[in-house]
Design a protein around this motif. Structure first.
Motif, short mmCIF file in Angstrom:
data_model
loop_
_atom_site.label_atom_id
_atom_site.label_comp_id
_atom_site.label_asym_id
_atom_site.label_seq_id
_atom_site.Cartn_x
_atom_site.Cartn_y
_atom_site.Cartn_z
N GLU A 133 -2.10 0.89 11.98
CA GLU A 133 -0.90 0.18 11.50
C GLU A 133 -1.37 -0.93 10.74
O GLU A 133 -0.72 -1.43 9.74
N GLU A 134 -2.66 -1.17 10.63
CA GLU A 134 -3.16 -2.41 9.88
C GLU A 134 -3.68 -1.86 8.57
O GLU A 134 -3.83 -2.72 7.62
N VAL A 135 -4.10 -0.64 8.30
CA VAL A 135 -4.47 -0.13 7.23
C VAL A 135 -3.75 1.09 6.41
O VAL A 135 -4.34 1.58 5.40
N LYS A 136 -2.58 1.55 7.01
CA LYS A 136 -1.96 2.62 6.73
C LYS A 136 -1.40 2.68 5.10
O LYS A 136 -1.48 3.57 4.51
N ASN A 137 -1.27 1.32 4.82
CA ASN A 137 -0.67 1.22 3.48
C ASN A 137 -1.78 0.95 2.14
O ASN A 137 -1.76 0.61 1.22
N SER A 138 -3.15 0.89 2.89
CA SER A 138 -4.49 0.36 2.24
C SER A 138 -5.33 1.61 2.29
O SER A 138 -6.62 0.99 2.05
N LEU A 139 -5.09 2.72 2.48
CA LEU A 139 -6.15 3.61 2.59
C LEU A 139 -7.16 4.21 1.49
O LEU A 139 -8.16 4.21 1.58
N HIS A 140 -6.55 3.84 0.32
CA HIS A 140 -7.47 3.94 -0.77
C HIS A 140 -7.94 2.88 -1.50
O HIS A 140 -8.78 2.76 -2.48
N GLU A 141 -8.01 1.79 -0.69
CA GLU A 141 -8.73 0.40 -1.11
C GLU A 141 -9.82 0.34 -0.26
O GLU A 141 -10.17 1.04 0.67
N SER A 142 -10.88 -0.50 -0.93
CA SER A 142 -12.29 -0.40 -0.45
C SER A 142 -12.12 -0.80 0.80
O SER A 142 -11.69 -1.73 1.23
N ALA A 143 -13.10 -0.06 1.60
CA ALA A 143 -13.45 -0.50 3.08
C ALA A 143 -14.20 -2.04 3.11
O ALA A 143 -13.83 -2.58 4.11
#
Length: 249
Positions: A133-143
């Motif tokens: 839920e925290e990262v589902k919209n930013s999976l293609h952003e830098s870890a």
């Protein structure tokens, strides 16, 4: 099937002329959390690296004795197979300098998991570690944009993608605040239902909270290894009692 997933027999490890681990003997039960405690420099991290066979990448290292994993001698198993079965998470979060998605795809690609299966596995492991839920919209952003606690949970998720049988964690909470420590501990308690976990920790309260068994190491030796309650409340060796009481270390 044996109750013990990992059996260490007469293990000695060192570098050049310095012996770091001395005659280690221990058996680790399946689906448990085992904490390894002891003062800095006592060999805790070296033991994890030897179990994972990373130690063999150090040119000057020598290893004798044997480690049996599911009854098989690690010396007879290819390193890539060992690391597929025994995942490792380090003290400082180590996300790769790439997207969250690519971090989680990395091992899956290496071990030949089909593309159509990778997305399902990635979502599952993100949910298991409470990250989805925290990262589902930013999976293609830098870890690397994630917070320290999120990065560490991502590293655990990454280790889980290839379904290891055992997870080794080397002080995974040392750089985290209390909230993130609690998140990691709660996660590990859930994960032990499916995986066997060994965690190195300097936090004695953490060992008491989450470990089924605790090993106390000193000067490269295992001084005592048993049920956590017994180690902290009724240790048989004076050195163990002194350490857990805060007399030294």
């Amino acid at each position: 099937m044996s109750d013990y997933i990992l059996e260490i027999e007469q293990l000695n490890v060192g570098f050049k002329d310095k012996k770091v681990l001395k005659n280690i003997n221990a058996k680790f039960k399946r689906n448990t959390i085992s904490a390894i405690i002891g003062p800095s420099g006592c060999g805790k991290s070296t033991l994890l690296k030897t179990i994972n066979t990373i130690i063999l990448e150090v040119q000057e290292a020598f290893v004798s004795g044997q480690i049996l994993f599911d009854g098989r001698n690690l010396k007879q198993i290819k390193p890539e197979t060992v690391r597929e079965k025994i995942g490792m998470v380090f003290q400082s979060p180590t996300p790769f300098p790439m997207s969250i998605q690519k971090n989680l795809e990395y091992a899956l690609k290496y071990y030949g998991v089909k593309r159509k299966d990778r997305e399902e596995i990635i979502i599952e492991k993100l949910k298991v570690t409470g990250l989805y839920e925290e990262v589902k919209n930013s999976l293609h952003e830098s870890a690397l944009k994630l917070s320290g606690g999120q990065q560490q949970r991502l590293c655990i998720a990454r280790a889980l993608t290839i379904e290891p049988d055992m997870i080794l964690l080397d002080e995974p909470c040392s750089a985290l605040d209390l909230k993130n420590i609690m998140n990691i501990e709660s996660l590990l308690l859930q994960l032990k239902k499916k995986y066997t976990i060994i965690i190195v920790t300097h936090n004695l309260s953490q060992a008491k909270r989450i470990a089924d068994e605790t090993m106390f190491m000193l000067d490269g030796e295992v001084i005592e290894f048993g049920e956590t309650g017994q180690i902290f409340d009724n240790a048989s060796d004076r050195r163990t009692r002194d350490y857990v009481s805060g007399s030294f270390g």
